[in-house]
Design a protein around this motif. Structure first.
Motif, PDB file in Angstrom:
ATOM      1  N   GLU A 107      71.044  34.818  38.190  1.00  0.00           N
ATOM      2  CA  GLU A 107      70.153  35.727  38.987  1.00  0.00           C
ATOM      3  C   GLU A 107      68.967  34.597  39.432  1.00  0.00           C
ATOM      4  O   GLU A 107      68.413  34.918  40.782  1.00  0.00           O
ATOM      5  CB  GLU A 107      69.628  36.754  38.107  1.00  0.00           C
ATOM      6  N   ALA A 127      77.296  38.993  41.895  1.00  0.00           N
ATOM      7  CA  ALA A 127      76.255  39.839  41.966  1.00  0.00           C
ATOM      8  C   ALA A 127      76.744  41.431  41.813  1.00  0.00           C
ATOM      9  O   ALA A 127      77.836  41.723  42.189  1.00  0.00           O
ATOM     10  CB  ALA A 127      75.876  39.602  43.383  1.00  0.00           C
ATOM     11  N   THR A 193      73.317  41.584  37.327  1.00  0.00           N
ATOM     12  CA  THR A 193      72.649  40.582  38.131  1.00  0.00           C
ATOM     13  C   THR A 193      72.622  41.225  39.552  1.00  0.00           C
ATOM     14  O   THR A 193      73.710  41.974  40.001  1.00  0.00           O
ATOM     15  CB  THR A 193      73.288  39.333  38.237  1.00  0.00           C
ATOM     16  N   THR A 194      71.844  40.909  40.368  1.00  0.00           N
ATOM     17  CA  THR A 194      71.713  41.435  41.887  1.00  0.00           C
ATOM     18  C   THR A 194      72.282  40.488  42.839  1.00  0.00           C
ATOM     19  O   THR A 194      72.325  40.642  43.913  1.00  0.00           O
ATOM     20  CB  THR A 194      70.292  41.931  42.091  1.00  0.00           C
ATOM     21  N   GLN A 195      72.327  39.187  42.649  1.00  0.00           N
ATOM     22  CA  GLN A 195      72.710  38.158  43.212  1.00  0.00           C
ATOM     23  C   GLN A 195      73.332  37.130  42.322  1.00  0.00           C
ATOM     24  O   GLN A 195      73.301  36.868  40.998  1.00  0.00           O
ATOM     25  CB  GLN A 195      71.530  37.490  44.020  1.00  0.00           C
ATOM     26  N   ALA A 196      74.289  36.363  43.057  1.00  0.00           N
ATOM     27  CA  ALA A 196      75.150  35.100  42.341  1.00  0.00           C
ATOM     28  C   ALA A 196      74.813  33.671  42.815  1.00  0.00           C
ATOM     29  O   ALA A 196      75.164  33.493  43.928  1.00  0.00           O
ATOM     30  CB  ALA A 196      76.417  35.422  42.374  1.00  0.00           C
TER      31      ALA A 196
END
Length: 260
Positions: A107, A127, A193-196
């Motif tokens: 994240e 994500a 997580t919202t992003q990778a």
């Protein structure tokens, strides 16, 4: 040769998949940006001192190393702790995570100061991915049965800690580590997580082949999926303590330094 609509669609999907894999691979295999800073995050059942042996080796190599104290409360609060340390760095920085803190690396790794990511027997979700569901597609590691809760506060039992978490450490040393383990909050395990960051940053992964806390085949799957430069260490989950030379060399490589 004539190609019908179904064949064409299958070829199109296969081509798109190959392109996606190539893009992931580019992120992992591109030349390292030279970095002089390293930020290290710890996971469950531990605190920042678990990086002591690795930090000594990084400092000897001329790198500036900082261990984050993970609050072990919620994922957003844990990520915020990492970002505060990243904000203080004066240039390119290698972000390293062990175990659960791979969530934080994934994240927070999009931070502009981060030049490379290193996962040490760590979670590496995509994500929005449900990591728990992903982990259930592999055999459950023995340590999972050793987690005990006092209300919302969780920790690892002594028997599980010694056998399944720190199994390749001398018992006396493992008992000291058990005594200082930091309990975690149940809410921490619900975060996604919202992003990778591994989709856009060069990545390295150290698989622990004797791991009884995260399934080694799950580690291999995550490392391969991200296109990470991967090493395998014959170690327990605590390879950063039992095999600090190998882990430090991997981090130094990610920093673009000579490891010879």
């Amino acid at each position: 040769m004539m190609m019908n609509r179904r064949t064409f669609s299958a070829a199109l999907v296969a081509g798109a998949a190959a392109s996606l894999l190539a893009t992931r691979g580019m992120a992992a295999t591109s030349a390292s940006v030279k970095a002089r800073n390293v930020v290290l995050a710890h996971g469950l059942f531990a605190d920042g001192s678990c990086w002591t042996e690795v930090i000594a080796r990084l400092q000897a190599a001329g790198l500036n190393a900082t261990a984050v104290q993970n609050p072990l409360t919620t994922l957003p609060e844990a990520v915020a702790a990492v970002k505060r340390v990243l904000d203080r760095q004066d240039g390119p920085t290698v972000l390293v995570g062990h175990s659960f803190s791979g969530m934080m690396v994934t994240e927070a790794g999009v931070h502009p100061n981060v030049s490379a990511l290193v996962y040490v027997a760590a979670r590496a979700p995509d994500a929005g991915e449900d990591y728990t569901a992903l982990a259930k597609t592999f055999p459950t590691p023995p340590a999972s049965a050793g987690i005990v809760f006092d209300g919302d506060e969780g920790r690892l039992s002594e028997a599980a800690f010694l056998r399944d978490f720190a199994g390749d450490l001398p018992e006396a040393k493992a008992k000291v580590l058990y005594a200082v383990q930091e309990p975690f909050q149940k809410a921490l395990l619900t975060g996604k997580t919202t992003q990778a960051a591994w989709r856009s940053k060069p990545s390295w992964y150290a698989v622990s082949t004797e791991d009884r806390t995260i399934n080694p085949d799950l580690e291999r799957f995550m490392a391969k999926r991200m296109g990470a430069k991967t090493i395998e260490v014959k170690a327990s989950h605590l390879s950063l303590i039992s095999h600090p030379d190998e882990i430090a060399r991997l981090i130094i490589e990610a920093a673009g330094q000579n490891t010879n």
